[in-house]
Scaffold this active site. Structure first.
Site, short mmCIF file in Angstrom:
data_model
loop_
_atom_site.label_atom_id
_atom_site.label_comp_id
_atom_site.label_asym_id
_atom_site.label_seq_id
_atom_site.Cartn_x
_atom_site.Cartn_y
_atom_site.Cartn_z
N LYS A 1 23.81 36.19 69.16
CA LYS A 1 24.98 36.77 68.50
C LYS A 1 26.24 36.01 68.89
O LYS A 1 27.09 35.70 68.05
CB LYS A 1 25.11 38.26 68.87
CG LYS A 1 24.06 39.13 68.23
CD LYS A 1 24.01 40.53 68.84
CE LYS A 1 22.89 41.36 68.21
NZ LYS A 1 22.68 42.67 68.84
N GLN B 1 25.12 46.27 73.63
CA GLN B 1 23.71 45.93 73.41
C GLN B 1 22.82 47.03 73.97
O GLN B 1 22.93 47.42 75.13
CB GLN B 1 23.40 44.58 74.08
CG GLN B 1 21.99 44.08 73.84
CD GLN B 1 21.71 43.76 72.36
OE1 GLN B 1 22.55 43.20 71.65
NE2 GLN B 1 20.53 44.14 71.88
N ASP C 1 28.63 47.88 64.97
CA ASP C 1 27.21 48.19 64.76
C ASP C 1 27.05 49.32 63.74
O ASP C 1 25.95 49.55 63.25
CB ASP C 1 26.56 48.61 66.08
CG ASP C 1 25.82 47.45 66.74
OD1 ASP C 1 25.38 46.54 66.00
OD2 ASP C 1 25.67 47.46 67.98
#
Ligand code: NDP
Length: 302
Positions: free
Chosen positions: A53, A97, A120
């Site tokens: 990412k 994460q 997200d």
């Protein structure tokens, strides 16, 4: 019949190029989209995802703020970090994460993220906006799946779509996105009866189960568009480890009209859509709005 293979790597490259163009436009206005990445603990898979990412975000011109914390981190310290990032005007997106280390109250940490920086799309405010059909930040994986579906199907209205899986990060938001695109949507899950019969009706089939070969090739309606979200590590007959999806891919090739491979299908799109969400969040911040004016998928036809 042999299905068209939907090349997720190629579509993701186009999306990232579009992101890079928008980043360059923002730079002319003095804005650099910033993504804060929070990684707690030493899970090797999470480390690989975060590196990937970060690499793609920097390549597209985003600024990445890396926050690595030990596995011993507690909820209070993570919450304090999230509050700092929420207040930092250089940070437009916050990515925590998952999974967080055992003992950390993951739900509380995700809930503390400012919904405007929730790239997200997991925050209850963004989930609510999606459920209502309002503009908001959409979870990256279903957004990527929708772009892949649109890459092979111009008209979605009236199509019969089946989503297998109802998780909050994939199945449920995927079903809502398809509904907003006027599909007739069925959601299947572990308690569904006679899945083969339901699959046989689906013109669009999204598999997000997490079990290899959960969808047999001959269940697929001839000509259907099949999006395989699953990532399953298996050992082949020679004892070699490899990654497969949820769909029996070789058999499905004989039935589907178009299908995503694993790897090289949905995975690259998830990261590309994270960049899309971050840039949109930066645009919103620059405009002083707390949610995108249009749903992010609206401008992403390929
Ligand atoms: P979850 O385990 O959270 O959800 C799985 C869903 O599948 C559940 O809704 C479950 O039903 C349903 N299910 C389980 N068994 C069956 C069955 N036999 N028939 C029908 N439905 C079934 O997984 P996620 O949604 O988080 O992820 C799904 C897969 O996608 C995983 O392999 C994951 O690794 C992958 N993934 C890939 C991403 C990418 O970027 N490519 C990103 C995110 C996930 P129930 O609700 O009843 O338990």
């Amino acid at each position: 019949m042999s299905a068209t293979i939907i090349d997720g790597r190629a579509v993701a490259e186009r999306v990232r190029a579009q992101v890079a163009t928008r980043v360059a436009e923002l730079a002319r206005q003095g804005v650099t989209p910033g993504l804060a990445v929070v990684l707690a603990g030493d899970d090797p898979a999470s480390d690989i995802y975060v590196r990937s990412k970060t690499r793609h975000a920097e390549a597209a011109g985003l600024r990445v703020f890396d926050h690595r914390l030990p596995a011993s981190v507690d909820t209070g310290r993570l919450l304090a970090l999230i509050q700092r990032l929420n207040a930092d005007p250089q940070v437009h997106g916050i990515l925590v994460q998952l999974p967080l280390p055992p003992g950390v109250a993951s739900k509380a940490v995700l809930a503390a993220i400012d919904p405007a920086k929730d790239v997200d799309g997991f925050h209850v405010v963004n989930a609510g906006r999606l459920a209502l059909g309002d503009p908001g930040i959409v979870p990256c994986t279903p957004l990527g799946c929708l772009i892949l579906i649109r890459s092979v199907l111009r008209e979605l209205a009236g199509r019969r779509a089946l989503v297998v899986g109802r998780s909050n990060i994939v199945g449920r938001p995927m079903a809502q996105l398809l509904l907003h695109n006027d599909c007739t949507v069925t959601v299947a899950h572990s308690r569904t009866r006679d899945l083969p019969a339901i699959c046989a009706e689906a013109e669009i089939l999204v598999a997000a189960v997490g079990k290899p070969h959960a969808i047999a090739g001959d269940w697929i309606r001839p000509g259907a568009v099949v999006i395989d979200v699953g990532i399953n590590r298996i050992e082949d007959a020679q004892g070699k480890s490899r990654v497969v999806g949820d769909v029996d891919y070789p058999a499905a090739l004989e039935h589907a009209g178009a299908i995503t491979p694993v790897p090289g299908g949905v995975g690259p799109m998830t990261i590309a859509c994270l960049l899309v969400n971050t840039v949109n969040a930066a645009i919103c911040a620059a405009c002083g709005t707390d949610a995108p004016l249009v749903r992010p998928e609206a401008s992403l036809d390929h």
